[in-house]
Design a protein around this motif. Structure first.
Motif, short mmCIF file in Angstrom:
data_model
loop_
_atom_site.label_atom_id
_atom_site.label_comp_id
_atom_site.label_asym_id
_atom_site.label_seq_id
_atom_site.Cartn_x
_atom_site.Cartn_y
_atom_site.Cartn_z
N ASP A 162 12.24 1.60 -4.65
CA ASP A 162 11.20 0.59 -4.42
C ASP A 162 9.86 1.32 -4.44
N ILE A 163 8.80 0.53 -4.57
CA ILE A 163 7.46 1.10 -4.42
C ILE A 163 7.07 0.93 -2.96
N TYR A 164 6.60 1.99 -2.37
CA TYR A 164 6.26 1.96 -0.96
C TYR A 164 4.75 2.01 -0.79
N PRO A 165 4.26 1.55 0.37
CA PRO A 165 2.82 1.52 0.57
C PRO A 165 2.13 2.87 0.32
N PHE A 166 2.77 3.97 0.73
CA PHE A 166 2.07 5.25 0.61
C PHE A 166 1.70 5.57 -0.83
N GLU A 167 2.53 5.10 -1.75
CA GLU A 167 2.25 5.41 -3.16
C GLU A 167 1.01 4.66 -3.65
N ILE A 211 -1.91 9.18 6.24
CA ILE A 211 -1.97 7.76 6.59
C ILE A 211 -1.98 7.57 8.09
N LEU A 212 -2.84 6.67 8.56
CA LEU A 212 -2.80 6.27 9.97
C LEU A 212 -1.87 5.07 10.07
N ARG A 213 -0.83 5.22 10.89
CA ARG A 213 0.14 4.13 11.07
C ARG A 213 -0.08 3.44 12.40
N SER A 214 0.51 2.30 12.52
CA SER A 214 0.32 1.49 13.72
C SER A 214 0.85 2.21 14.95
N SER A 215 0.19 2.00 16.08
CA SER A 215 0.76 2.49 17.34
C SER A 215 1.38 1.33 18.12
N GLU A 232 0.86 0.70 7.78
CA GLU A 232 -0.25 1.53 7.35
C GLU A 232 -1.55 0.81 7.67
N ILE A 233 -2.44 1.47 8.38
CA ILE A 233 -3.70 0.82 8.76
C ILE A 233 -4.89 1.44 8.04
N ALA A 234 -4.86 2.78 7.91
CA ALA A 234 -5.98 3.46 7.25
C ALA A 234 -5.45 4.71 6.57
N ALA A 235 -6.23 5.21 5.63
CA ALA A 235 -5.82 6.43 4.94
C ALA A 235 -7.03 7.30 4.68
N VAL A 236 -6.79 8.61 4.69
CA VAL A 236 -7.87 9.58 4.53
C VAL A 236 -7.52 10.55 3.41
N ALA A 237 -8.49 10.87 2.57
CA ALA A 237 -8.34 11.99 1.62
C ALA A 237 -9.37 13.04 2.00
#
Ligand code: FES
Ligand code: FES
Lengths: 157, 805
Positions: B274-279, B49-53, B108-113
């Motif tokens: 809790d359910i988190y964004p990464f999931e 995951i790309l997180r905010s800077s 979370e801004i973007a995600a890559v597989a």
């Protein structure tokens, strides 16, 4: 993409040859290349001890070691300790004394403890505590781990 | 089973209270247990995951073209690629992928597989994000100021402007006109009158810091869709059945198409509630890639992007009469919610119980305001607000006692609850060993004498001062009726060899529930623990359970398992009675045999009976089901009601050595007395308590997640100090067995209890040693040194009575 290197070493008594990226850690090699997952990633920075293995009889954080530096060495992981009767007693002591909860720190603890007992067969509780200082456990509060190692220590005599 | 044994009479025996080894321990100690981090599925991709800077900013643009072009990259997602995103979390106040605004550094801004973690990481570096900075709120008190920048002004919903909304979709989150995330108001008794009756009143503000779970196994998930679109997740959630429903909502799926398998977990402590964004993001990636996708955090990411314990600023006013009777408590807390709402915001549920009901208090007035800031967001963490509440209350108990010149133990005993009491909040204490906890811990530690002596020796030469402090706690011990049901289902079957498969809804998260549940079943069926196989990790197989939280598993799942075992036993005895021509009430099960209840004489080997039943004309198997729902009730709108079927109590006495030259506090001994109802597995319960004590020690002395203007400064074990083996105190733990009438074999929950009192007792011990009271945690050498030298700032909470309610 990255540079590869062929290396050879003894792993748990068996000779191995593998090809690894030069930047790869010994931990990643064990887990991802060799496929032995008993050695755990907890921090990747040498701070938690979950990745502890024995290299030429010394206990090491495999996350801090380059895979290429394993060339020509003798590695023992938690899986390899199965062949060692002394370690058997240690593992049993962990089970018997309730030193295992989530178990994530346990392989590293057992490997570290095995090394400790090999170097300090008469270790007392204080020595044991210092000996596992580099191994973090979030579940047990360490007491039962110390008890387990202490019992294996005396029982092994 | 050896038939020759038949000639022997079988002695009654019990597994309850024994030291039973954990069933999963041998595998774990051999390094053979496969945690989620160890799993590899064929064709699996790796996700990052790309997180905010930026801490708080508008997203101007995101360019993923270079990342998408990188060889080995399969999918790159941003909010624009997932227009059907639903807001997630306890207040449904954030989208998994943020498209317009980032509100904290973990966003979370973007995600890559990609084919490998390395490629995924390289791809993240190629993503270009343009931001426009917004003003940061990092002090929760600033969040309430008039004209404060807003954290959540825009809706996540349907006005057509928001790209994540389909036209005409309902507004799921309307946006907030202020920064208030949640408010809680509770009251009982006549506050004004109680205050007027008080001879002594104290008012102080306490400051509780950020700590985080630090599970040794980092967070992870694997998601995979089959050809028919069914979702299979390998997840470390503590609440699989609730999450199945929630995921279904977030993914616009039928819940019956979602299956959750829980591999063994490297620690929970509330973090997986809790359910988190990464999931959700990992599932999006798996859907887009049509391949299994695995996402595992690094330790740094675990520090930055997993929940924290709720940081709290708390002002407490307490009063008592000269004779030592408590009169009132008034509490205002400001909860720093962080950027989004997770379970941390709801810790007042537990906190108000402690204020209203730990001691008898005629009037209690409690208010919490949880505010949005740009800090990391707080979740649930073992103890759930109770460490924070107890820290304040138990310091005031000592201060009041001192002011009226009463021994602190006597003062507590005078106000402690008894069995039979119904509190102002409507909690009914059926079993209550509180006073016994107090006296036991005090006696075993020689509290009163040491407390007096230490005061006398405060002025002695030498920098090291000794102190002793006491604190107690009340916590739910029989579940907590928060959801429509607080129950747990069990399916139990016996095979032809009298082995039991126990299929339970309750998850094992390292706490030892498999072993305790097996014990309870064996106790009913007269079998050895090795005869039980527990299946507990697959929503496609196991019956419903509300999840692992609120110290409920032993109590709720235990009663459920006993229910199923009792039904099996009745069936077995009826069959045996019929076959052997006797009355079933004259029979019992023991040592693997059906026996005569009065003499212990074996009638038939259980395995043989099972086979006879199975292979008879009317072939039958022994399989039973049971669903246990505790007799607790939901709270009313004023937070009143008997929310748990039982309540647990504990007292802990902490001894310290304070080096006044360096500020170093050494915790030398903890003496604990825990009302656990009844000890089921002595080995397990000792381990849980010892671990909890040391976690409490970390909260009090060493752990401190430093969040500085929204930036987490110490996301690693080098600078975030967990307690290590040489630092642990001597521990003396006693169990008070109050034999709860509803509990399984009399037991109550204990999972959270041991961490709760340590910081409070340590604060009292430091005062006992030095005469200096410290109102803020943690007691690091710097903080203690400053306090001892009059340089500490006393925490202030300006929000006192200011909040609009
Ligand atoms: S993973 Fe190597 S020390 Fe933590
Ligand atoms: S047993 Fe869980 S970290 Fe040690």
């Amino acid at each position: 993409m990255s540079l590869k290197h062929d290396i050879g070493f003894t792993l748990n008594g068996v000779k191995k040859r593998v090809t690894v990226d030069v930047g790869m850690t010994a931990l990643d090699m064990l887990r991802d290349v060799v496929g032995l997952t008993g050695t755990k990633y907890g921090c990747g920075e040498g701070e938690c001890g979950a990745c502890t293995i024995q290299v030429d009889g010394l206990s090491m954080n495999s996350c801090l070691m380059f895979a290429v530096d394993c060339d020509g060495r003798d590695l023992v992981t938690i899986e390899g300790l199965a062949a060692d009767p002394r370690a058997d007693a240690l593992r049993e002591a962990f089970v018997e004394h309730g030193a295992v909860q989530c178990g994530f720190c346990t392989p590293g603890m057992v490997v570290q403890a095995a090394h400790l007992l090999a170097t300090h067969p008469d270790a007392d509780a204080e020595t044991i505590k210092r000996g596992i200082e580099g191994n973090l456990c979030r579940c047990t509060g360490y007491k039962k781990i110390v008890d387990a190692i202490e019992s294996a220590c005396c029982g092994g005599k | 089973m050896n038939v020759a044994e038949k000639t022997h009479f079988i002695e009654a025996d019990t597994l309850i209270g024994k030291r039973i080894q954990k069933k999963d321990a041998p595998e774990k100690a051999a390094g053979k247990t496969r945690y989620i981090q160890d799993m590899v599925l064929p064709g699996q991709l790796h996700a990052k995951i790309l997180r905010s800077s930026r801490v708080h900013a508008r997203i101007v643009s995101i360019d993923t073209s270079a990342a998408k072009a990188l060889p080995g990259v399969h999918v790159v997602l941003t909010a624009a690629d997932v227009p059907d995103q639903q807001p997630i979390g306890v207040a449904r106040d954030h989208l998994p992928l943020k498209g317009e605004r980032v509100r904290s550094l973990r966003d979370e801004i973007a995600a890559v597989a990609a084919d490998s973690e390395e490629i995924a990481e390289a791809a993240l570096k190629l993503i270009r994000v343009e931001y426009e900075d917004l003003p940061i709120i990092s002090d929760p008190q600033d969040a309430l100021k008039p004209g404060a920048p807003l954290i959540h002004p825009e809706p996540h919903g349907a006005d057509g402007k928001h790209l994540h909304l389909k036209p005409n979709a309902p507004i799921a989150f309307a946006g907030k006109p202020d920064n208030i995330a949640m408010q809680f108001d509770y009251t009982h008794g006549d506050l004004a009158q109680a205050e007027a009756e008080s001879d002594v009143v104290f008012e102080d503000t306490f400051k509780l810091h950020y700590v985080t779970h630090c599970c040794m196994g980092v967070s992870g998930i694997i998601a995979e869709f089959d050809a028919s679109g069914n979702l299979l997740m390998y997840s470390n959630t503590q609440v699989p059945f609730l999450h199945k429903r929630e995921f279904a909502e977030y993914l616009h799926m039928d819940p019956s198409r979602i299956r959750i398998i829980q591999p063994p977990i490297g620690g929970g402590f509330g973090s997986k509630l809790d359910i988190y964004p990464f999931e959700v993001i990992c599932i999006f990636l798996a859907r887009a890639a049509q391949r299994p996708v695995k996402m595992v955090f690094s330790r740094e990411e675990e520090f930055l992007a997993s929940p924290t314990r709720q940081p709290v600023l708390l002002t407490l006013r307490s009063g008592c009469k000269k004779d030592g009777t408590l009169t009132f408590r008034q509490v205002h807390t400001l909860h720093d919610n962080g950027a989004y709402t997770s379970w941390g915001a709801t810790t007042p549920f537990v906190m108000m119980q402690t204020f209203s009901s730990l001691y008898r208090v005629p009037a209690c007035d409690y208010h919490t305001t949880a505010v949005y800031t740009n800090n990391p967001y707080a979740g649930s963490f073992r103890g759930y607000g109770n460490l924070q509440a107890t820290f304040a209350i138990e310091q005031h108990m000592d201060m009041l006692a001192e002011a009226i010149q009463m021994d602190p133990l006597e003062f507590r005993l005078k106000n402690a609850q008894d069995a039979g009491e119904v509190t102002g909040q409507g909690m009914k204490f059926k079993s209550c060993g509180f006073k016994e906890c107090l006296t036991t811990a005090a006696e075993r530690s020689d509290y009163q004498a040491k407390h007096r002596d230490n005061i006398v020796h405060r002025g002695d030469a030498g920098p090291v001062k000794r102190g002793i402090g006491i604190a107690s706690m009340l916590h739910v011990g029989g579940g907590a009726k928060i959801y429509p049901s607080d129950g747990c289902g069990t399916i139990l079957k016996l095979d032809d060899f009298a082995n039991v498969t126990l299929i339970t809804g309750a998850s094992e998260i390292g706490q030892g529930s498999e072993t305790v549940l097996s014990q309870l079943v064996c106790e009913e069926l007269g079998l050895p623990i090795s005869a039980v196989t527990v299946v507990n990790n697959d929503t496609a197989i196991t019956p419903w359970d509300v999840g692992v939280h609120a110290s409920r598993t032993t109590f709720i799942a235990g009663n459920s398992a006993i229910g199923a075992a009792k039904k099996a036993k009745a069936k077995i005895l009826a069959a045996a009675a019929k076959k052997h021509g006797c009355d079933e009430t004259a029979l019992d099960l023991r040592g693997g045999f059906v026996i005569k209840a009065d003499t212990g004489e074996p009638v038939v080997e259980l395995a043989r009976l099972m086979r006879n039943l199975h292979f008879s004309d009317k072939a039958e198997l022994v399989m039973t089901t049971f669903y246990y729902e505790p007799p607790s009730v939901h709270q009313d709108k004023g937070f009143k009601g008997d929310v748990s079927a039982a309540y647990a109590w504990a007292t802990q006495v902490v001894e310290v050595e304070v080096d006044t030259d360096t500020g170093i506090v050494k915790m030398t001994k903890v003496t604990g007395a825990h009302d656990v109802g009844r000890v089921l597995n002595r080995l397990g319960i000792e381990g849980q308590i010892e671990g909890g004590v040391v976690m409490g020690q970390g909260y009090a002395l060493t752990e401190n997640l430093i969040v500085d203007n929204g930036v987490t400064r110490n996301p690693n074990f080098r600078d975030y100090k967990l307690v290590t083996a040489p630092e642990i105190p001597e521990m003396d733990i006693s169990f008070i067995e109050s034999m709860d009438g509803e509990g399984p074999q009399g037991a109550k929950g204990v999972g959270e209890a041991p961490s709760i009192c340590i910081a409070a007792a340590a604060a009292n011990a430091i005062y006992n040693a030095t005469g200096v009271r410290i109102f803020a945690l943690p007691f690091t050498p710097e903080a203690v040194y400053r306090a001892l030298h009059g340089k500490a700032e006393k925490p202030q909470l300006q929000a006192w009575k200011v909040t609009t309610t």
